[in-house]
Design a protein around this motif. Structure first.
Motif, PDB file in Angstrom:
ATOM      1  N   GLY A  49      38.144-100.068 -27.191  1.00 23.38           N
ATOM      2  CA  GLY A  49      39.020 -98.944 -27.513  1.00 23.38           C
ATOM      3  C   GLY A  49      38.563 -98.142 -28.709  1.00 23.38           C
ATOM      4  O   GLY A  49      39.290 -97.286 -29.194  1.00 23.38           O
ATOM      5  N   ASN A  50      37.342 -98.404 -29.201  1.00 18.82           N
ATOM      6  CA  ASN A  50      36.837 -97.624 -30.327  1.00 18.82           C
ATOM      7  C   ASN A  50      36.250 -96.317 -29.823  1.00 18.82           C
ATOM      8  O   ASN A  50      35.277 -96.331 -29.058  1.00 18.82           O
ATOM      9  CB  ASN A  50      35.762 -98.402 -31.086  1.00 18.82           C
ATOM     10  CG  ASN A  50      36.335 -99.636 -31.734  1.00 18.82           C
ATOM     11  OD1 ASN A  50      37.475 -99.630 -32.190  1.00 18.82           O
ATOM     12  ND2 ASN A  50      35.561-100.697 -31.765  1.00 18.82           N
ATOM     13  N   ARG A  51      36.850 -95.208 -30.237  1.00 12.82           N
ATOM     14  CA  ARG A  51      36.358 -93.924 -29.763  1.00 12.82           C
ATOM     15  C   ARG A  51      35.226 -93.428 -30.646  1.00 12.82           C
ATOM     16  O   ARG A  51      35.250 -93.583 -31.860  1.00 12.82           O
ATOM     17  CB  ARG A  51      37.491 -92.909 -29.764  1.00 12.82           C
ATOM     18  CG  ARG A  51      38.434 -93.134 -28.604  1.00 12.82           C
ATOM     19  CD  ARG A  51      39.609 -92.195 -28.686  1.00 12.82           C
ATOM     20  NE  ARG A  51      39.187 -90.808 -28.592  1.00 12.82           N
ATOM     21  CZ  ARG A  51      40.048 -89.800 -28.615  1.00 12.82           C
ATOM     22  NH1 ARG A  51      41.327 -90.027 -28.752  1.00 12.82           N
ATOM     23  NH2 ARG A  51      39.609 -88.564 -28.518  1.00 12.82           N
ATOM     24  N   SER A  52      34.219 -92.848 -30.004  1.00 13.47           N
ATOM     25  CA  SER A  52      33.145 -92.263 -30.800  1.00 13.47           C
ATOM     26  C   SER A  52      33.453 -90.780 -30.993  1.00 13.47           C
ATOM     27  O   SER A  52      34.366 -90.241 -30.391  1.00 13.47           O
ATOM     28  CB  SER A  52      31.788 -92.402 -30.131  1.00 13.47           C
ATOM     29  OG  SER A  52      31.832 -93.281 -29.075  1.00 13.47           O
ATOM     30  N   GLY A  53      32.667 -90.150 -31.811  1.00 10.72           N
ATOM     31  CA  GLY A  53      32.879 -88.737 -32.109  1.00 10.72           C
ATOM     32  C   GLY A  53      32.460 -87.843 -30.960  1.00 10.72           C
ATOM     33  O   GLY A  53      31.969 -88.303 -29.926  1.00 10.72           O
ATOM     34  N   ARG A  54      32.643 -86.556 -31.168  1.00 11.99           N
ATOM     35  CA  ARG A  54      32.268 -85.574 -30.162  1.00 11.99           C
ATOM     36  C   ARG A  54      30.767 -85.652 -29.912  1.00 11.99           C
ATOM     37  O   ARG A  54      29.981 -85.637 -30.867  1.00 11.99           O
ATOM     38  CB  ARG A  54      32.640 -84.198 -30.708  1.00 11.99           C
ATOM     39  CG  ARG A  54      32.430 -83.050 -29.759  1.00 11.99           C
ATOM     40  CD  ARG A  54      32.735 -81.758 -30.507  1.00 11.99           C
ATOM     41  NE  ARG A  54      32.145 -80.635 -29.821  1.00 11.99           N
ATOM     42  CZ  ARG A  54      32.811 -79.861 -28.965  1.00 11.99           C
ATOM     43  NH1 ARG A  54      34.069 -80.117 -28.704  1.00 11.99           N
ATOM     44  NH2 ARG A  54      32.225 -78.855 -28.373  1.00 11.99           N
ATOM     45  N   PRO A  55      30.367 -85.749 -28.644  1.00 11.15           N
ATOM     46  CA  PRO A  55      28.929 -85.859 -28.362  1.00 11.15           C
ATOM     47  C   PRO A  55      28.192 -84.636 -28.876  1.00 11.15           C
ATOM     48  O   PRO A  55      28.731 -83.529 -28.865  1.00 11.15           O
ATOM     49  CB  PRO A  55      28.871 -85.913 -26.838  1.00 11.15           C
ATOM     50  CG  PRO A  55      30.226 -86.246 -26.383  1.00 11.15           C
ATOM     51  CD  PRO A  55      31.180 -85.786 -27.429  1.00 11.15           C
ATOM     52  N   ARG A  56      26.983 -84.869 -29.329  1.00  7.33           N
ATOM     53  CA  ARG A  56      26.213 -83.761 -29.884  1.00  7.33           C
ATOM     54  C   ARG A  56      25.125 -83.344 -28.911  1.00  7.33           C
ATOM     55  O   ARG A  56      24.573 -84.164 -28.194  1.00  7.33           O
ATOM     56  CB  ARG A  56      25.569 -84.179 -31.206  1.00  7.33           C
ATOM     57  CG  ARG A  56      26.554 -84.186 -32.327  1.00  7.33           C
ATOM     58  CD  ARG A  56      25.833 -84.254 -33.635  1.00  7.33           C
ATOM     59  NE  ARG A  56      25.251 -85.574 -33.847  1.00  7.33           N
ATOM     60  CZ  ARG A  56      24.604 -85.897 -34.951  1.00  7.33           C
ATOM     61  NH1 ARG A  56      24.433 -85.019 -35.900  1.00  7.33           N
ATOM     62  NH2 ARG A  56      24.103 -87.111 -35.091  1.00  7.33           N
ATOM     63  N   PHE A  57      24.823 -82.063 -28.955  1.00  6.27           N
ATOM     64  CA  PHE A  57      23.645 -81.631 -28.223  1.00  6.27           C
ATOM     65  C   PHE A  57      22.441 -82.172 -28.951  1.00  6.27           C
ATOM     66  O   PHE A  57      22.413 -82.213 -30.172  1.00  6.27           O
ATOM     67  CB  PHE A  57      23.604 -80.104 -28.159  1.00  6.27           C
ATOM     68  CG  PHE A  57      24.720 -79.533 -27.341  1.00  6.27           C
ATOM     69  CD1 PHE A  57      24.773 -79.753 -25.984  1.00  6.27           C
ATOM     70  CD2 PHE A  57      25.733 -78.810 -27.938  1.00  6.27           C
ATOM     71  CE1 PHE A  57      25.814 -79.263 -25.226  1.00  6.27           C
ATOM     72  CE2 PHE A  57      26.779 -78.302 -27.186  1.00  6.27           C
ATOM     73  CZ  PHE A  57      26.812 -78.540 -25.828  1.00  6.27           C
ATOM     74  N   LYS A  58      21.452 -82.583 -28.171  1.00  3.22           N
ATOM     75  CA  LYS A  58      20.307 -83.238 -28.813  1.00  3.22           C
ATOM     76  C   LYS A  58      19.166 -82.257 -28.972  1.00  3.22           C
ATOM     77  O   LYS A  58      18.882 -81.483 -28.066  1.00  3.22           O
ATOM     78  CB  LYS A  58      19.847 -84.402 -27.958  1.00  3.22           C
ATOM     79  CG  LYS A  58      20.941 -85.439 -27.836  1.00  3.22           C
ATOM     80  CD  LYS A  58      20.361 -86.823 -27.932  1.00  3.22           C
ATOM     81  CE  LYS A  58      21.458 -87.825 -27.808  1.00  3.22           C
ATOM     82  NZ  LYS A  58      21.292 -89.011 -28.494  1.00  3.22           N
ATOM     83  N   SER A  59      18.540 -82.329 -30.142  1.00  2.94           N
ATOM     84  CA  SER A  59      17.326 -81.550 -30.307  1.00  2.94           C
ATOM     85  C   SER A  59      16.187 -82.338 -29.669  1.00  2.94           C
ATOM     86  O   SER A  59      16.319 -83.535 -29.420  1.00  2.94           O
ATOM     87  CB  SER A  59      17.046 -81.312 -31.773  1.00  2.94           C
ATOM     88  OG  SER A  59      16.648 -82.508 -32.377  1.00  2.94           O
ATOM     89  N   ARG A  60      15.122 -81.663 -29.441  1.00  8.26           N
ATOM     90  CA  ARG A  60      13.988 -82.292 -28.767  1.00  8.26           C
ATOM     91  C   ARG A  60      13.511 -83.544 -29.524  1.00  8.26           C
ATOM     92  O   ARG A  60      13.096 -84.518 -28.930  1.00  8.26           O
ATOM     93  CB  ARG A  60      12.877 -81.245 -28.653  1.00  8.26           C
ATOM     94  CG  ARG A  60      11.584 -81.678 -28.067  1.00  8.26           C
ATOM     95  CD  ARG A  60      11.749 -82.257 -26.690  1.00  8.26           C
ATOM     96  NE  ARG A  60      10.556 -83.004 -26.328  1.00  8.26           N
ATOM     97  CZ  ARG A  60      10.332 -84.247 -26.688  1.00  8.26           C
ATOM     98  NH1 ARG A  60      11.223 -84.888 -27.390  1.00  8.26           N
ATOM     99  NH2 ARG A  60       9.231 -84.844 -26.330  1.00  8.26           N
TER     100      ARG A  60
END
Ligand SMILES: [Zn+2]
Length: 392
Positions: free
Chosen positions: A112-123
């Motif tokens: 039930g541990n929520r992670s943060g907002r997913p990030r767009f990944k740089s190359r």
């Protein structure tokens, strides 16, 4: 039983180029699929306190999920034919990565541990791709057969254990080259049930000065070579920040820095494995402070630079214990360093006071006292009770 081994790859120049090309294409696809999810999410939600009574209903679109995103891939290959060069299952694995990160964001993991907002990944941050299904005979002598990449040289520094089958393979680009992580499974080996001697128990107090102290009063220090490597890290870090952004010289030192980071991480991991092995060969049960109890000792721990090191050490310790049929217990860390381990009285000390001396006559090192407290807190643990009942 499932386990994972990591080996170094020695790809040819041509293979290196195609791995890099795959990574950049997969990264683009990952970001595209993530954006697709965010789009739907933003379009189909409304703040509960600011919902207009009359509002325009947007054209409804199905929520993109793993399957619908997977279905877009054949079309992608039509519009962008170069994606056809990538093995189809590797491409599909990107969808499951997006699914995983989004699920963790919305509903959390199994705890039930929520992670943060997913990030767009740089190359630069997209470094791994996975083959979710591998043939069992993919490794022949010093070559691994990765579909669509071909036979790649692999450094088998330890053999794959007998009876284990290769299930998946991931290729990762690190600062000093390419690595392949294979996950192995042997269905015939059942998970080991704990068979322990409840008397052979120790508590460990993790500190800043020493890495840890056992309840027998034995300290385990942080090795000198690790500190040295960390010092060198600071030197190189300075070098990077002195050099002009975008310059060739800076680029060079950034590469150097990444290599040094890897070195430090490798040394730390090695130290953790050795310490865990030492502890578990001596004791059947190891008790430690639970680092995940919110708001208790976090203030003391969070500031420490070893914080990340501790949790990775504990996960190594727990893992090793599970495989050996031994036990690792986490206990509430509240006041372990303040309470007297002999009479239970509270003896307040500031962080710099390294000695514990109580009215009852007990006098010993602060960490030693804490370690004994930690060990005593595990008394009455359900597994320990069951084991001592069986012994009687
Ligand atoms: Zn006392």
């Amino acid at each position: 039983m499932r386990t994972a081994y990591q080996y170094k790859l020695r790809p040819t120049k041509k293979q290196t180029a195609s791995i890099d090309r795959w990574l950049s294409m997969l990264c683009a696809q990952y970001n595209y699929l993530l954006a697709d999810r965010f789009d739907w999410y933003e379009q189909n939600r409304c703040q509960i306190n600011a919902c207009p009574l009359v509002c325009h209903i947007p054209e409804l679109r199905d929520n993109p999920d793993y399957y619908s995103q997977k279905k877009t891939l054949p079309n992608l290959k039509k519009t962008h034919p170069h994606y056809g060069d990538i093995h189809s299952q590797v491409l599909q694995d990107v969808c499951s990565r997006v699914k995983l990160t989004f699920d963790r964001f919305l509903s959390g993991d199994s705890n039930g541990n929520r992670s943060g907002r997913p990030r767009f990944k740089s190359r630069d941050r997209y470094r791994t791709f996975t083959y979710p299904q591998m043939k069992d005979d993919c490794i022949q002598s010093n070559l691994i057969n990765l579909p669509k990449l071909g036979q790649i040289k692999i450094v088998l520094h330890r053999p794959i254990p007998d009876g284990f089958k290769v299930k998946t393979a991931s290729v990762t680009k690190k600062a000093d080259g390419y690595y392949c992580t294979v996950s192995l499974e042997d269905a015939t080996i059942p998970t080991v049930k704990p068979d322990i001697n409840p008397e052979s128990i120790t508590g460990i107090d993790m500190g800043l000065k020493e890495f840890l102290t056992t309840s027998d009063g034995e300290p385990v220090g942080i090795p000198q070579h690790y500190r040295k490597a960390q010092k060198r890290l600071r030197v190189i870090q300075k070098r990077v920040s002195r050099r002009k952004k975008g310059s060739n010289r800076r680029h060079k030192s950034v590469k150097q820095l990444a290599k040094q980071h890897k070195k430090v991480a490798d040394k730390r991991k090695d130290f953790h494995f050795k310490t865990a092995k030492q502890l578990l060969s001596k004791y059947d049960v190891v008790v430690h402070e639970d680092l995940n109890v919110k708001g208790l000792s976090r203030t003391r721990l969070a500031k420490s630079m070893h914080d990340a090191g501790w949790s990775s050490f504990l996960s190594i310790l727990t893992n090793k214990a599970e495989n050996a049929g031994l036990l690792v217990i986490a206990v509430n860390p509240k006041n372990t360093s303040q309470d007297c381990s002999s009479c239970g009285a509270k003896v307040p000390k500031k962080l710099h006071e390294r000695w514990h001396s109580c009215q009852c006559g007990l006098s010993l090192g602060r960490d030693h006292n804490a370690a004994i407290n930690i060990r005593n807190r595990a008394v009455g643990h359900s597994v320990l009770k069951a084991q001592s009942l069986r012994a009687q």
